[in-house]
Structure formats: structure tokens, C-alpha cells
Motif scaffolding. Structure first.
Motif, PDB file in Angstrom:
ATOM      1  N   SER A   1      17.839 -22.034 -38.590  1.00  0.00           N
ATOM      2  CA  SER A   1      18.272 -20.812 -39.003  1.00  0.00           C
ATOM      3  C   SER A   1      18.959 -19.993 -38.047  1.00  0.00           C
ATOM      4  N   VAL A   2      18.308 -20.042 -36.953  1.00  0.00           N
ATOM      5  CA  VAL A   2      18.675 -19.213 -35.522  1.00  0.00           C
ATOM      6  C   VAL A   2      20.195 -19.737 -35.521  1.00  0.00           C
ATOM      7  N   SER A   3      20.391 -21.225 -35.375  1.00  0.00           N
ATOM      8  CA  SER A   3      21.884 -21.774 -34.964  1.00  0.00           C
ATOM      9  C   SER A   3      22.709 -21.136 -36.119  1.00  0.00           C
ATOM     10  N   ARG A   4      22.526 -21.143 -37.596  1.00  0.00           N
ATOM     11  CA  ARG A   4      23.498 -20.730 -38.280  1.00  0.00           C
ATOM     12  C   ARG A   4      23.797 -19.382 -38.485  1.00  0.00           C
ATOM     13  N   ALA A   5      22.776 -18.451 -37.989  1.00  0.00           N
ATOM     14  CA  ALA A   5      22.931 -16.982 -37.724  1.00  0.00           C
ATOM     15  C   ALA A   5      23.786 -16.944 -36.511  1.00  0.00           C
ATOM     16  N   ALA A   6      23.704 -17.646 -35.590  1.00  0.00           N
ATOM     17  CA  ALA A   6      24.607 -17.417 -34.471  1.00  0.00           C
ATOM     18  C   ALA A   6      26.168 -17.490 -34.683  1.00  0.00           C
ATOM     19  N   HIS A   7      25.942 -18.793 -35.393  1.00  0.00           N
ATOM     20  CA  HIS A   7      27.629 -19.079 -35.981  1.00  0.00           C
ATOM     21  C   HIS A   7      28.148 -17.804 -36.733  1.00  0.00           C
TER      22      HIS A   7
ATOM     23  N   VAL B   1      30.929 -27.642 -31.918  1.00  0.00           N
ATOM     24  CA  VAL B   1      31.402 -28.939 -32.211  1.00  0.00           C
ATOM     25  C   VAL B   1      31.876 -29.016 -33.394  1.00  0.00           C
ATOM     26  N   THR B   2      33.211 -30.111 -33.367  1.00  0.00           N
ATOM     27  CA  THR B   2      34.321 -30.012 -34.273  1.00  0.00           C
ATOM     28  C   THR B   2      34.261 -31.597 -34.586  1.00  0.00           C
ATOM     29  N   VAL B   3      34.073 -31.971 -35.814  1.00  0.00           N
ATOM     30  CA  VAL B   3      34.045 -33.347 -36.413  1.00  0.00           C
ATOM     31  C   VAL B   3      35.215 -33.563 -37.204  1.00  0.00           C
TER      32      VAL B   3
ATOM     33  N   VAL C   1      26.880 -24.073 -31.527  1.00  0.00           N
ATOM     34  CA  VAL C   1      25.890 -24.937 -31.132  1.00  0.00           C
ATOM     35  C   VAL C   1      25.185 -24.020 -29.889  1.00  0.00           C
ATOM     36  N   LEU C   2      23.993 -24.025 -30.026  1.00  0.00           N
ATOM     37  CA  LEU C   2      23.119 -23.359 -29.059  1.00  0.00           C
ATOM     38  C   LEU C   2      22.636 -23.927 -28.063  1.00  0.00           C
ATOM     39  N   ASN C   3      21.928 -25.170 -28.519  1.00  0.00           N
ATOM     40  CA  ASN C   3      21.348 -25.834 -27.608  1.00  0.00           C
ATOM     41  C   ASN C   3      21.875 -27.385 -27.290  1.00  0.00           C
TER      42      ASN C   3
END
Length: 301
Positions: free
Chosen positions: A62-68, A117-119, A127-129
């Protein structure tokens, strides 16, 4: 925003009521089942009195999505950890919800480095970590198939299955082919003794720290290499289950670009504990460091 499902499996109490009490002027939205966080944030910033801070009460995903979303909408991020591991929250010194709220009240906002990160040709994801391909995403996928057992028991079962089913992944980097157990791409320089870099060690370092575990040893050692706790690593090294240093390649760079070959493994990867499906024909994965890419509340220093 609050994700009240985070941390439930380990018995953590829901702190939403405390957040409402201590932030009486905040608009608190409890995410519903399958409710998209991006739509909720987009609606909030479109209001006449748009917020300047996005607070998230939840776990690492959730934190990662919020950071984005904070980066997308030019918002400051307030982390209120409510998950199982809380890797990013611990990296920024926010031990619990109370510490996060104190950071907000102190007004200590600071820009930190992140990565994207790009796919293939998809849009970049913050990406945070860390990002990983290979053994760890496979084990995480196995654990998610056993969510009814809880994270800890499901993880133990997944590790047991990995001991029997893990297989090497074919990658191509800079025109060179390799067979590997795993690739970890961490944000910022990390402890050189670690392989599975789940938690970042620095905040201001605009580089990615890459650990490539070449497939030269056994599945047992491949799974052992996924240990990320200092004590676990020490024990495994003492009993000689950790792979030797010669099995690893380390790269510290502004970015990393590699191809995961079709048919060598399931087309999945992980970023910040979030499992992503990417298709059936292999994929190209690029991770780039972003200097001062996110403004986040930190404890007063």
C-alpha cells in the motif's frame, strides 16, 4: 487512505480511529475490497480544496502504491505503517503509526531517492525498496496461493515447495546470457553481504544496487539466499547453507536493463513485495534511480 486489511494476519489492531482522532481535519477514506487507490486519490486532488499530503495507513504494498500516486500528483507522502514487515517505514525511521504522526506534526519533509521499474513498453512504476525476478517472486506467488494459511505459515509452505520446484531463470544483459537463481535490484547502496535486499539502507543515494545470483549451486542454497534477516543470514552462513561469494555478481549503477527470456520461468516479478504478472513471452525489465524523486515525512533529526 487506510488499508485495514494490512497486518490483520499478524494480529495488529486497526489504528484508523486513532488517525481520525489525531488528525481531525484530515479526510480519511477506508479502502473497500478491490477499490482502486489511484481512482480515490485522483478524485481527492480534483476537489476545490485539494490535499497537499497523501497519508497511507497500510503495509509495504500500500505504501509503494501511495508513493507512486504522491509523485504523480505532486503530493507529500506520510507513512503510517500497519503491515507485516513495514520495510520502507523502518528505513525512514518510522517504527509505528505514532512515530509517523509525530513526523507529520514536526513538519519534517525531505526529498529522497526512489527508483522506477519499467517492463517492456508499460508505464514506469515507483519503487521504494527493491525489484526482484527469479526465485523470490516464484516463492511469493506460491505463498499467495496459500493466503488462507496466513503469511507466516503460507511462507513456510512456499519455501518448502521452492526447495523442490525452484528452477533457474535465463536472462540477457548487455548482450551476455546467464542462468541465474535470482536478481535483486535495490534502491541505493546496500549491505554488500546481503543478497535479498528487501529493505533499503540509504535514502539519498541515486543508484541501484544489483545482486545477481548465478545458478551454480543447489536449490537449497538458492532458497537460503532469500533470507533477509541478519540473524538468519548469520545462522545459514555458519552451517554453510549460504552460497559462496563466487556465485554472486554485484553492480552499482544509475540503472539496470535486462531481458528475462521466454520459457525460462513464470513471467512474474516483484517490486516492494507486490507480485506482478507480465505475460507469457518473456519480458524486458529496466530499473532506474531517480534522485530526490519523492517528498516524505521523516522523524525530526
Amino acid at each position: 487512505m487506510t488499508n485495514t486489511r494490512s497486518g490483520v494476519s499478524v494480529g495488529r489492531p486497526d489504528r484508523t480511529a486513532d488517525v481520525r482522532r489525531r488528525l481531525p481535519r484530515a479526510v480519511v477514506h477506508e479502502l473497500g475490497e478491490e477499490e482502486p487507490l489511484d481512482e480515490v486519490v485522483a478524485a481527492a486532488v480534483s476537489r476545490e480544496e485539494a490535499p497537499r499530503v497523501l497519508a497511507i495507513l497500510g503495509g509495504d504494498g500500500s505504501v509503494s502504491r501511495a508513493a507512486h500516486l504522491a509523485r504523480r500528483h505532486d503530493l507529500e507522502l506520510l507513512v503510517l505503517p500497519q503491515g507485516t514487515f513495514n520495510h520502507f517505514a523502518r528505513s525512514i525511521g518510522v517504527a509505528d503509526v505514532d512515530a509517523g504522526l509525530e513526523a507529520y506534526f514536526s513538519g519534517a519533509v525531505r526529498p529522497i531517492a526512489v527508483a522506477e521499474v519499467t517492463v517492456d513498453d508499460r508505464d514506469p512504476i515507483t519503487v521504494l525498496n527493491a525489484v526482484s525476478v527469479g526465485a523470490y517472486p516464484e516463492m511469493l506467488a506460491e505463498r499467495e496461493r496459500r493466503t488462507s494459511l496466513g503469511k507466516w505459515i503460507g511462507g513456510a509452505v512456499a519455501a518448502w515447495r521452492a526447495l523442490h520446484d525452484a528452477h533457474a531463470v535465463g536472462i540477457v544483459r548487455g548482450g551476455r546470457r546467464a542462468s541465474v537463481w535470482s536478481v535483486f535490484v535495490g534502491v541505493g547502496r546496500n549491505d554488500p553481504d546481503r543478497i535479498a535486499m528487501m529493505q533499503r539502507a540509504t535514502l539519498d543515494d541515486p543508484v541501484v544496487d544489483v545482486r545477481i545470483h548465478h545458478a551454480r549451486g543447489t536449490r537449497m542454497r538458492a532458497v537460503a539466499s532469500l533470507a533477509f534477516g541478519r540473524r538468519s543470514i548469520l545462522v545459514l552462513r555458519t552451517v554453510r547453507l549460504m552460497p559462496p561469494a563466487s556465485d554472486f555478481e554485484r553492480i552499482v549503477s544509475a540503472d539496470i536493463d535486462l531481458e528475462v527470456r521466454a520459457g525460462s520461468a513464470p513471467d512474474i516479478y516483484v517490486h516492494d513485495g507486490e507480485l506482478e504478472q507480465v505475460g507469457q513471452d518473456g519480458f524486458r525489465l529496466r530499473v532506474s534511480a531517480i534522485d530526490q524523486g519523492l517528498r516524505v515525512y521523516l522523524p525530526g533529526r
